[in-house]
Scaffold this active site. Structure first.
Site, PDB file in Angstrom:
ATOM      1  N   CYS A  79       0.839  -1.189   0.000  1.00  0.00           N
ATOM      2  CA  CYS A  79       0.000   0.000   0.000  1.00  0.00           C
ATOM      3  C   CYS A  79       0.879   1.247   0.000  1.00  0.00           C
ATOM      4  O   CYS A  79       1.903   1.278   0.692  1.00  0.00           O
ATOM      5  CB  CYS A  79      -0.914  -0.007   1.234  1.00  0.00           C
ATOM      6  N   HIS A  82      -8.640  -3.889  -2.951  1.00  0.00           N
ATOM      7  CA  HIS A  82      -7.764  -3.067  -2.102  1.00  0.00           C
ATOM      8  C   HIS A  82      -8.189  -1.596  -2.160  1.00  0.00           C
ATOM      9  O   HIS A  82      -8.362  -0.950  -1.126  1.00  0.00           O
ATOM     10  CB  HIS A  82      -6.309  -3.226  -2.551  1.00  0.00           C
ATOM     11  N   GLU A  83      -8.348  -1.066  -3.382  1.00  0.00           N
ATOM     12  CA  GLU A  83      -8.711   0.349  -3.530  1.00  0.00           C
ATOM     13  C   GLU A  83     -10.119   0.612  -3.009  1.00  0.00           C
ATOM     14  O   GLU A  83     -10.374   1.629  -2.362  1.00  0.00           O
ATOM     15  CB  GLU A  83      -8.568   0.794  -4.990  1.00  0.00           C
ATOM     16  N   HIS A 136     -10.303   1.159   0.717  1.00  0.00           N
ATOM     17  CA  HIS A 136      -9.916   2.510   1.148  1.00  0.00           C
ATOM     18  C   HIS A 136     -11.137   3.430   1.238  1.00  0.00           C
ATOM     19  O   HIS A 136     -11.195   4.300   2.107  1.00  0.00           O
ATOM     20  CB  HIS A 136      -8.904   3.131   0.181  1.00  0.00           C
TER      21      HIS A 136
END
Length: 160
Positions: free
Chosen positions: A95, A137-138, A141
């Site tokens: 990250c 993953h994004e 966020h």
């Protein structure tokens, strides 16, 4: 110009906040946000040698958007994850908010991403493998979730 110094780092409370949707009335701001995301990601690539995507909240932009630069740039607004596969796979995730730390996580092998592009056109993208992992993953966020919170166990961390 945005650099790695503007990317929020692990522990910054803003990384744990849930983002607000991008509104159609904000489309005139999207290109500026994309430019900032692109600049920060290019700087990470230059310094650390990695980076395929970055989420708006990593630069303190509390909007549901992320930017991918793969075979071409992708602007993802208000994404939704659909058809998450039952099958998962494990990997060491990295990250930009903690560039020297790897975290062992489990991700869905495939999914369908439904989103709006920078022209407010609805898009649908079926992905698997590495792109599926990147999108998850994004997307995390945007909900204030970091891969450190998805670690498989307490031994799932290592320094690069």
């Amino acid at each position: 110009m945005k650099t790695i110094h503007q990317i929020l780092k692990l522990g910054d409370p803003r990384l744990y906040e849930v983002c607000e949707p991008v509104l159609e009335s904000e489309l005139d701001q999207v290109s500026g946000w994309v430019q900032e995301l692109h600049e920060a990601m290019e700087d990470i690539r230059r310094v650390y040698g990695f980076g395929r995507g970055i989420a708006a909240p990593q630069l303190g932009i509390r909007k549901r958007m992320f930017y991918l630069n793969l075979d071409k740039p992708y602007v993802i607004l208000n994404p939704e994850l659909k058809n998450l596969s039952d099958e998962e796979f494990e990997l060491w995730d990295d990250c930009m908010s903690f560039p020297n730390l790897l975290v062992r996580v489990s991700r869905h092998k495939s999914l369908t991403l439904v989103y709006r592009d920078e022209y407010w056109k609805e898009q649908k993208w079926d992905v698997s493998g590495a792109i599926s992992e990147l999108i998850q993953h994004e997307y995390d966020h945007l909900d204030g979730i970091l891969c450190t919170m998805r670690a498989i166990d307490h031994k799932s961390f290592k320094w690069k």
